[in-house]
Design a protein around this motif. Structure first.
Motif, mmCIF file in Angstrom:
data_model
loop_
_atom_site.group_PDB
_atom_site.id
_atom_site.type_symbol
_atom_site.label_atom_id
_atom_site.label_comp_id
_atom_site.label_asym_id
_atom_site.label_seq_id
_atom_site.Cartn_x
_atom_site.Cartn_y
_atom_site.Cartn_z
ATOM 1 N N MET A 27 39.305 30.219 47.535
ATOM 2 C CA MET A 27 37.943 30.014 48.026
ATOM 3 C C MET A 27 37.071 31.200 47.644
ATOM 4 O O MET A 27 36.965 32.167 48.395
ATOM 5 N N LEU A 28 36.455 31.161 46.472
ATOM 6 C CA LEU A 28 35.584 32.227 46.003
ATOM 7 C C LEU A 28 34.183 31.685 45.762
ATOM 8 O O LEU A 28 34.004 30.549 45.334
ATOM 9 N N ASN A 29 33.187 32.538 46.002
ATOM 10 C CA ASN A 29 31.809 32.147 45.691
ATOM 11 C C ASN A 29 31.499 32.509 44.235
ATOM 12 O O ASN A 29 32.376 32.966 43.495
ATOM 13 N N GLU A 30 30.237 32.349 43.838
ATOM 14 C CA GLU A 30 29.845 32.598 42.450
ATOM 15 C C GLU A 30 30.035 34.053 42.021
ATOM 16 O O GLU A 30 30.193 34.359 40.858
ATOM 17 N N GLU A 31 30.017 34.982 43.002
ATOM 18 C CA GLU A 31 30.190 36.404 42.700
ATOM 19 C C GLU A 31 31.661 36.831 42.729
ATOM 20 O O GLU A 31 31.977 38.002 42.567
ATOM 21 N N GLY A 32 32.562 35.882 42.982
ATOM 22 C CA GLY A 32 33.981 36.184 43.027
ATOM 23 C C GLY A 32 34.450 36.759 44.344
ATOM 24 O O GLY A 32 35.542 37.306 44.429
ATOM 25 N N GLU A 33 33.644 36.637 45.395
ATOM 26 C CA GLU A 33 34.018 37.140 46.712
ATOM 27 C C GLU A 33 34.603 36.016 47.554
ATOM 28 O O GLU A 33 34.214 34.864 47.414
ATOM 29 N N ASN A 34 35.521 36.377 48.460
ATOM 30 C CA ASN A 34 36.141 35.374 49.322
ATOM 31 C C ASN A 34 35.110 34.716 50.235
ATOM 32 O O ASN A 34 34.221 35.382 50.762
#
Length: 176
Positions: A27-34
């Motif tokens: 589950m990562l967002n567009e910035e690669g953060e959880n």
């Protein structure tokens, strides 16, 4: 509901009250953060109670889960929505030739394969049979298949057949 990793987590959370830990890379967002999921324990618990006495999953032929599956189009069924499949085109013998290299250890151990070849759908345009030098040079493989067969006598250990077979097509497959 089609089976999916998140669906199973929701069911565990709703029926057992256990909030599953998500793998960090799932589950990562567009910035690669959880991404932190909102607390839906009450809603999932309500769903779990609602469906406790029934089978909550519905099965349909319209959706199919081929997660991480490599397929060629003829292996697909009647589904309209496909999850996770990687489709590849089958070998087109008119565009690409492929040689089948068969590792033979005695005389005619590969004969059953050769006899069955013409009755099967295969991409092979040539066959090379790698044999030990002790095998006599009196083979009749061409009687059993329409694919051209060449016998080559190995001059090194059998595990070197992958390197020593004299293949003149761009592609080959090796079997024993």
């Amino acid at each position: 509901i089609p089976y999916d990793y998140r669906m199973s987590q929701m069911w565990v959370e709703g029926t057992l009250g256990i909030v599953p830990q998500l793998a960090p890379k799932i589950m990562l967002n567009e910035e690669g953060e959880n991404i932190t999921l909102s607390d839906n324990k009450a809603m999932f618990s309500k769903w779990g109670n609602r469906w406790a006495d029934e089978e909550p999953y519905r099965f349909t032929k319209a959706i199919h889960n081929y997660a991480a599956t490599n397929l060629i189009p003829r292996h697909l069924g009647p589904e309209y929505v496909i999850h996770g499949a990687k489709l590849y085109s089958p070998w087109d013998p008119a565009r690409t030739q492929i040689t089948l290299v068969i590792m033979e250890w005695f005389f005619d151990r590969s004969l059953n394969l050769i006899k069955q070849l013409d009755s099967k759908d295969h991409p092979f345009s040539k066959i090379i049979i790698m044999t030990p030098p002790s095998v006599p040079d009196d083979h009749d493989y061409e009687e059993y298949t329409s694919v051209p067969v060449t016998v080559q006598f190995r001059d090194s250990a059998d595990y070197m057949d992958i390197c020593t077979a004299h293949v003149d097509t761009e592609w080959f497959m090796i079997t024993n």
